[in-house]
Scaffold this motif. Sequence first.
Motif, PDB file in Angstrom:
ATOM      1  N   GLN A   3       0.754  -1.231  -0.051  1.00  0.00           N
ATOM      2  CA  GLN A   3       0.028   0.071  -0.130  1.00  0.00           C
ATOM      3  C   GLN A   3       0.883   1.291   0.032  1.00  0.00           C
ATOM      4  OE1 GLN A   3      -0.915  -2.827   1.553  1.00  0.00           O
ATOM      5  NE2 GLN A   3      -3.024  -3.345   1.257  1.00  0.00           N
ATOM      6  N   THR A 156       3.471 -10.788  -9.477  1.00  0.00           N
ATOM      7  CA  THR A 156       2.259 -10.928  -8.582  1.00  0.00           C
ATOM      8  C   THR A 156       2.232 -12.356  -8.049  1.00  0.00           C
ATOM      9  OG1 THR A 156       1.345 -11.094 -10.892  1.00  0.00           O
ATOM     10  CG2 THR A 156       0.953  -9.038  -9.633  1.00  0.00           C
ATOM     11  N   TRP A 160       1.652 -13.725  -4.340  1.00  0.00           N
ATOM     12  CA  TRP A 160       0.355 -14.573  -4.001  1.00  0.00           C
ATOM     13  C   TRP A 160       0.995 -15.899  -3.253  1.00  0.00           C
ATOM     14  CZ3 TRP A 160      -4.578 -14.338  -3.056  1.00  0.00           C
ATOM     15  CH2 TRP A 160      -5.165 -15.664  -2.979  1.00  0.00           C
ATOM     16  N   LEU A 178      -9.885 -14.172  -7.540  1.00  0.00           N
ATOM     17  CA  LEU A 178      -9.904 -12.775  -6.967  1.00  0.00           C
ATOM     18  C   LEU A 178     -11.047 -12.143  -7.618  1.00  0.00           C
ATOM     19  CD1 LEU A 178      -6.288 -12.037  -7.071  1.00  0.00           C
ATOM     20  CD2 LEU A 178      -7.640 -12.544  -5.290  1.00  0.00           C
ATOM     21  N   LYS A 222      -6.017  -5.538  -6.306  1.00  0.00           N
ATOM     22  CA  LYS A 222      -6.582  -6.666  -5.619  1.00  0.00           C
ATOM     23  C   LYS A 222      -5.517  -6.837  -4.492  1.00  0.00           C
ATOM     24  CE  LYS A 222     -10.341  -8.949  -4.877  1.00  0.00           C
ATOM     25  NZ  LYS A 222     -11.740  -8.278  -4.974  1.00  0.00           N
ATOM     26  N   LEU A 223      -4.495  -7.109  -4.506  1.00  0.00           N
ATOM     27  CA  LEU A 223      -3.577  -7.387  -3.408  1.00  0.00           C
ATOM     28  C   LEU A 223      -3.312  -5.969  -2.443  1.00  0.00           C
ATOM     29  CD1 LEU A 223      -0.814  -9.440  -5.481  1.00  0.00           C
ATOM     30  CD2 LEU A 223      -2.397 -10.232  -3.376  1.00  0.00           C
ATOM     31  N   ARG A 224      -3.740  -4.871  -3.228  1.00  0.00           N
ATOM     32  CA  ARG A 224      -3.643  -3.797  -2.187  1.00  0.00           C
ATOM     33  C   ARG A 224      -5.044  -3.529  -1.656  1.00  0.00           C
ATOM     34  NH1 ARG A 224       0.623   0.603  -3.939  1.00  0.00           N
ATOM     35  NH2 ARG A 224      -1.315   1.847  -3.813  1.00  0.00           N
ATOM     36  N   ASN A 225      -5.920  -4.533  -1.899  1.00  0.00           N
ATOM     37  CA  ASN A 225      -7.514  -4.178  -1.683  1.00  0.00           C
ATOM     38  C   ASN A 225      -7.741  -2.841  -2.062  1.00  0.00           C
ATOM     39  OD1 ASN A 225      -9.629  -5.068  -0.139  1.00  0.00           O
ATOM     40  ND2 ASN A 225      -9.217  -3.775   1.624  1.00  0.00           N
ATOM     41  N   GLU A 226      -7.702  -2.417  -3.317  1.00  0.00           N
ATOM     42  CA  GLU A 226      -8.013  -1.310  -3.994  1.00  0.00           C
ATOM     43  C   GLU A 226      -8.959  -1.620  -5.153  1.00  0.00           C
ATOM     44  OE1 GLU A 226      -4.798   1.266  -5.245  1.00  0.00           O
ATOM     45  OE2 GLU A 226      -3.908   1.176  -3.285  1.00  0.00           O
ATOM     46  N   GLU A 227      -9.688  -0.512  -5.511  1.00  0.00           N
ATOM     47  CA  GLU A 227     -10.611  -0.698  -6.436  1.00  0.00           C
ATOM     48  C   GLU A 227     -10.124  -1.210  -7.828  1.00  0.00           C
ATOM     49  OE1 GLU A 227     -14.256   2.064  -8.625  1.00  0.00           O
ATOM     50  OE2 GLU A 227     -13.182   2.883  -6.929  1.00  0.00           O
TER      51      GLU A 227
END
Length: 237
Positions: A3, A156, A160, A178, A222-227
């Motif tokens: 992040q 990536t 994972w 995901l 997605k790994l950063r939990n972002e849109e």
Amino acid sequence: MLQKLNLEHILFLDIETVPEKRSFDELDDEKKLLWEQKTQYQRKDEYTPEAFYDRAGIWAEFGKIICISVGYFNFKGDIRTFRTTTFHGEETKLLKELKNLIITHFSSTKHLLCGHNAKEFDFPYIARRMIIHGIELPYKLNLFGKKPWEIPHLDTMELWKFGDYKHYTSLKLLTNILGIPSPKQDIDGSMVYQVYYEENNLDRIITYCELDVVATAQVFLKLRNEELLADSELMHL
């Protein structure tokens, strides 16, 4: 932490490769023998060296890069875009074009290169082909003497793994689990040889390669939990 990385400092990339020669018969006798020796473990007794040759693109010693797709984020206020472009054509030319992009826009300490399974495939393959063609490696691809934490590469698939070094997950599987919308691709990696040498349709391969770059960027988000990126945020240069 992921992040904390600035998305604009990351160059996402993917390559497509094929055998350097169209057929096994085009190799000289010494290269045929070297190919037989190189692939003996993978072939075992199931394939002859000739029958196995359509897979030669996997090895930088016997293959060549036919396109390199890249993508990067751009932010202007609240507007986010992800821009892609592809270097293609003669291999020396496309390698020099990638090198120039890295040197001019992604060469400082803050910049990183990112791909899926790129540490095992894309990055070393590009570096080996540059060496073969007598192209001096840009700093971002020259790993000689660097400590692991000094290597400016993200992967990536490695992210994972979470430390599980036995685990392999394809980009297609990762996007599926995901919840990342799967791009409509009319080919997969196993078809690149046929599309390039038999159909002579590089445009199809370029489209496939660019979609993989977008998918890699989506996984990273997605790994950063972002849109995730919307279609309206995608730009082709």
